[in-house]
Scaffold this motif. Structure first.
Motif, PDB file in Angstrom:
ATOM      1  N   LEU A 119       0.799  -1.230   0.000  1.00 52.31           N
ATOM      2  CA  LEU A 119       0.000   0.000   0.000  1.00 52.31           C
ATOM      3  C   LEU A 119       0.832   1.280   0.000  1.00 52.31           C
ATOM      4  CD1 LEU A 119      -2.843   1.265   0.037  1.00 52.31           C
ATOM      5  CD2 LEU A 119      -2.720   1.181   2.538  1.00 52.31           C
ATOM      6  N   PRO A 120       1.817   1.434   0.879  1.00 49.48           N
ATOM      7  CA  PRO A 120       2.592   2.696   0.845  1.00 49.48           C
ATOM      8  C   PRO A 120       3.278   2.943  -0.494  1.00 49.48           C
ATOM      9  CG  PRO A 120       3.067   1.473   2.846  1.00 49.48           C
ATOM     10  CD  PRO A 120       2.247   0.573   1.980  1.00 49.48           C
ATOM     11  N   ASP A 121       3.727   1.878  -1.146  1.00 49.93           N
ATOM     12  CA  ASP A 121       4.371   2.040  -2.445  1.00 49.93           C
ATOM     13  C   ASP A 121       3.383   2.560  -3.479  1.00 49.93           C
ATOM     14  OD1 ASP A 121       6.767   1.065  -1.375  1.00 49.93           O
ATOM     15  OD2 ASP A 121       6.159  -0.992  -1.772  1.00 49.93           O
ATOM     16  N   TYR A 165      -3.661  -1.510   7.032  1.00 45.72           N
ATOM     17  CA  TYR A 165      -2.210  -1.339   7.141  1.00 45.72           C
ATOM     18  C   TYR A 165      -1.831  -0.880   8.551  1.00 45.72           C
ATOM     19  CZ  TYR A 165       2.556   0.063   6.170  1.00 45.72           C
ATOM     20  OH  TYR A 165       3.924   0.175   6.209  1.00 45.72           O
ATOM     21  N   ILE A 166      -2.554   0.108   9.060  1.00 41.93           N
ATOM     22  CA  ILE A 166      -2.271   0.651  10.396  1.00 41.93           C
ATOM     23  C   ILE A 166      -2.470  -0.415  11.468  1.00 41.93           C
ATOM     24  CG2 ILE A 166      -3.068   2.309  12.134  1.00 41.93           C
ATOM     25  CD1 ILE A 166      -3.624   4.251   9.791  1.00 41.93           C
ATOM     26  N   ALA A 167      -3.496  -1.250  11.311  1.00 44.95           N
ATOM     27  CA  ALA A 167      -3.763  -2.310  12.286  1.00 44.95           C
ATOM     28  C   ALA A 167      -2.604  -3.307  12.346  1.00 44.95           C
ATOM     29  CB  ALA A 167      -5.060  -3.031  11.939  1.00 44.95           C
ATOM     30  N   LYS A 171       1.699   2.600  14.768  1.00 42.16           N
ATOM     31  CA  LYS A 171       1.323   3.921  14.272  1.00 42.16           C
ATOM     32  C   LYS A 171       2.497   4.905  14.369  1.00 42.16           C
ATOM     33  CE  LYS A 171      -2.780   6.674  14.017  1.00 42.16           C
ATOM     34  NZ  LYS A 171      -4.120   6.882  14.414  1.00 42.16           N
ATOM     35  N   ASP A 172       3.488   4.565  15.175  1.00 39.08           N
ATOM     36  CA  ASP A 172       4.653   5.438  15.347  1.00 39.08           C
ATOM     37  C   ASP A 172       5.622   5.370  14.174  1.00 39.08           C
ATOM     38  OD1 ASP A 172       3.653   6.137  17.847  1.00 39.08           O
ATOM     39  OD2 ASP A 172       4.744   4.516  18.845  1.00 39.08           O
ATOM     40  N   SER A 177       3.881   8.183   2.980  1.00 41.18           N
ATOM     41  CA  SER A 177       2.654   8.262   2.183  1.00 41.18           C
ATOM     42  C   SER A 177       1.411   8.025   3.037  1.00 41.18           C
ATOM     43  CB  SER A 177       2.696   7.278   1.013  1.00 41.18           C
ATOM     44  OG  SER A 177       2.853   5.954   1.474  1.00 41.18           O
ATOM     45  N   ILE A 178       1.475   7.096   3.983  1.00 37.84           N
ATOM     46  CA  ILE A 178       0.327   6.816   4.859  1.00 37.84           C
ATOM     47  C   ILE A 178       0.116   7.991   5.814  1.00 37.84           C
ATOM     48  CG2 ILE A 178      -0.587   5.273   6.648  1.00 37.84           C
ATOM     49  CD1 ILE A 178      -0.431   3.748   4.085  1.00 37.84           C
TER      50      ILE A 178
END
Length: 194
Positions: A119-121, A165-167, A171-172, A177-178
């Motif tokens: 996802l970030p890519d 993705y965050i799950a 989160k740190d 991009s996220i």
């Protein structure tokens, strides 16, 4: 490879091929380029520039484009990740320019379902860099850029993928991009429109 040398190399190779007098040699080189070159966007650029220059070599460009389409279909069918190495998103443009949006959308959804870490890519496609005299270089998630990709993934689907993705991650340590996407969502939720 930065974009300027990339474009110059595409142009040079296309010009050399278009001026080649040996049809079989030119065809052989183009077939090898399509089969062996790892940068799909580079192949796309060479073929596009070759077409613009006019085909004085006599090579059947439709045949070469057909081979390229077969290679792209193979990548989609096998779910090969075009975002490897990270930030190598130009290859995704080759898919967008040469395959139907429905096929690319299915590929993207399958890729994210197989590995949400992609996802970030993908989202790097929507991060823009701007320069300001007061803040220097600034990166932001561009909803304007997102509009180009909205036919592939809706806002709801993108938000769901970000939450997934965050799950999975701390989160740190979110990728840029996220993090930038979350900033935009927060501003939109607060009614702040830039």
């Amino acid at each position: 490879m930065s974009i300027a040398p990339h474009s110059r190399a595409e142009g040079l190779i296309a010009r050399l091929l278009s001026e080649c007098k040996d049809i079989s040699l030119c065809r052989e080189i183009m077939v090898d380029l399509v089969a062996e070159c790892q940068e799909l966007d580079f192949i796309r650029g060479v073929l596009g520039t070759f077409k613009e220059l006019g085909n004085s070599s006599g090579v059947n460009l439709d045949e070469i484009k057909g081979l390229f389409a077969q290679r792209l279909d193979s990548i989609i069918d096998s779910r090969d990740n075009v975002f490897i190495p990270p930030e190598q998103f130009r290859d995704f443009w080759a898919l967008l320019d040469n395959c139907s949006h429905e096929r690319v959308a299915t590929y993207l959804h399958d890729l994210l379902a197989d590995n949400i870490d992609t996802l970030p890519d993908f989202m790097n496609l929507m991060v823009s860099k701007s320069m300001s005299s007061s803040t220097g270089i600034r990166y932001e998630f561009s909803m304007g850029e997102y509009k180009h990709y909205e036919p592939l993934i809706s806002v709801e689907e993108l938000h769901k993928a970000v939450n997934e993705y965050i799950a999975k991650h701390s989160k740190d340590t979110l990728p840029k991009s996220i993090y930038l996407y979350l900033e935009v969502v927060e501003k939109l939720n607060q009614g702040i429109v830039e």
